[in-house]
Design an enzyme around this catalytic site. Structure first.
Site, PDB file in Angstrom:
ATOM      1  N   PHE A  68       0.800  -1.226   0.000  1.00  0.00           N
ATOM      2  CA  PHE A  68       0.000   0.000   0.000  1.00  0.00           C
ATOM      3  C   PHE A  68       0.831   1.273   0.000  1.00  0.00           C
ATOM      4  O   PHE A  68       0.297   2.354   0.220  1.00  0.00           O
ATOM      5  CB  PHE A  68      -0.946   0.003   1.200  1.00  0.00           C
ATOM      6  N   ASP A 196      -0.458 -11.001   8.357  1.00  0.00           N
ATOM      7  CA  ASP A 196       0.564 -10.820   7.321  1.00  0.00           C
ATOM      8  C   ASP A 196       1.969 -10.935   7.902  1.00  0.00           C
ATOM      9  O   ASP A 196       2.838 -10.100   7.657  1.00  0.00           O
ATOM     10  CB  ASP A 196       0.394  -9.457   6.638  1.00  0.00           C
TER      11      ASP A 196
END
Length: 373
Positions: A68, A196
């Site tokens: 991101f 993650d």
């Protein structure tokens, strides 16, 4: 220029949310009403302050790249604090959601093995575009990814560090990460699933203490101690580290983090990524490690660890009475843990609390053996 800032105050280790959260608001929140009672003011950083801290977001200050956005190192002109600034790429449709998720996950947690957030900034840049960034304490030794996989020269160019991790350091890092997960899963007001876990999200400070970072995909489990939340959509996390059940649309659970942790441990011990070209045709890192237990472990171990173990043996530094604590035996134990955490069935995986107990025994055994050197 109008700036909307989301600030977090690190007061006695607690991160407190204040002011406007993720957008315009004219209502006074409950959090706002308590600000005047705090002894220290909130730290608020503008877009301009971050621009100066990073030399206008110079590419030479990039220390990481995520799904991101980019992470920059910077120095705050106000007090000279070294920081890591994660700038969200808001063109990505999930970037804003990631920003909110990370703020929500980090605002009320504190642990020595979780990256410390200094503040957040939700603002407008000089072109009138939305701007969002998270500002963290800078980890001087970069990510575990660099230490495991970058060439020595590349590591020096990127972080000013050398690349060499001993078996003891790797075990200690494994303990640090497991401690963070144990806290997130069992000691928060509501359990948090990281979703993650991978080497690039494990950051190392000056003394090589590991910190879990990047909570952009984290999920807070609703309800006390419940092991699941709403159903995940597709693969949640990073290919190779994501629990297999997530790919089948199963619910996010703490056991999913344990799977990722198991893969991380195997990667630290073998030096191979789960996405290595070796793993094709049904072979994966879990099976690769499982099939060599216990007698052929040295055949798949990271060559640096093999060399370390051989050097200790050749130099007669391991006494007969300490053989059960040899580097080779510790390697076998570590790979056993990695395999036990990354089995396909979630309910058959080790709990992170049990992992911590085993890891401390392994490290103590290795230290006991080294005391005889």
């Amino acid at each position: 220029m109008i700036i909307i800032t989301v600030a977090f105050l690190m007061s006695t280790g607690t991160i407190i949310k204040s002011f406007f959260l993720f957008g315009w608001s004219k209502k006074k929140s409950k959090d706002q009403s308590s600000v005047s009672h705090l002894r220290k003011p909130f730290r608020q950083l503008s877009y301009e302050a971050l621009l100066k801290a990073t030399d206008r977001f110079s590419s030479s200050n990039v220390i990481g790249k995520g799904r991101f956005g980019f992470v920059y190192k910077g120095v705050l002109q106000e007090d000279g604090t070294n920081v890591a600034i994660k700038v969200l790429d808001l063109k990505h449709r999930r970037a804003s959601k990631s920003f909110k998720a990370e703020c929500k996950a980090l605002r009320n947690i504190r642990h020595r093995n979780i990256v410390k957030i200094i503040t957040c900034c939700s603002s407008i840049d000089f072109k009138g575009n939305d701007f969002k960034a998270l500002i963290y304490e800078l980890m001087a030794n970069g990510s575990l990814e660099i230490w495991l996989h970058s060439s020595g020269q590349e590591a020096n160019n990127r972080q000013g560090i050398a690349q060499s991790l001993t078996l003891l350091q790797r075990i200690s890092i494994a303990i640090d990460v497991a401690s963070a997960l144990d806290y997130l899963h069992h000691n928060c007001r509501k359990p948090i699933v990281h979703c993650d876990l991978k080497p690039s999200n494990i950051l190392l400070n000056n003394d090589m203490t590991a910190h879990v970072g990047d909570f952009g995909l984290a999920r807070i489990i609703s309800g006390p101690r419940k092991p699941k939340v709403r159903r995940s959509i597709g693969v949640r996390g990073t290919i190779g580290y994501t629990a297999p059940e997530y790919g089948m649309g199963r619910e996010v659970t703490v056991q999913g983090d344990v799977y990722s942790y198991g893969i991380l441990v195997l990667e630290m011990m073998t030096g191979k990524r789960p996405t290595d070209s070796l793993f094709e045709g049904g072979l994966n890192l879990h099976n690769y490690a499982k099939t060599v237990l216990p007698d052929q472990v040295m055949e798949i171990a990271d060559p640096k660890l093999v060399h370390e173990a051989q050097a200790a043996t050749i130099n007669n530094q391991i006494r007969v009475r300490a053989r059960s604590h040899s580097p080779r035996d510790c390697l076998i134990s570590m790979i056993r843990i990695g395999v036990a955490c990354s089995v396909e069935s979630p309910q058959d995986r080790m709990t992170i609390s049990a992992v911590l107990t085993e890891l401390h025994l392994i490290r103590n055994n290795l230290l006991r053996n080294q005391a005889h050197y």
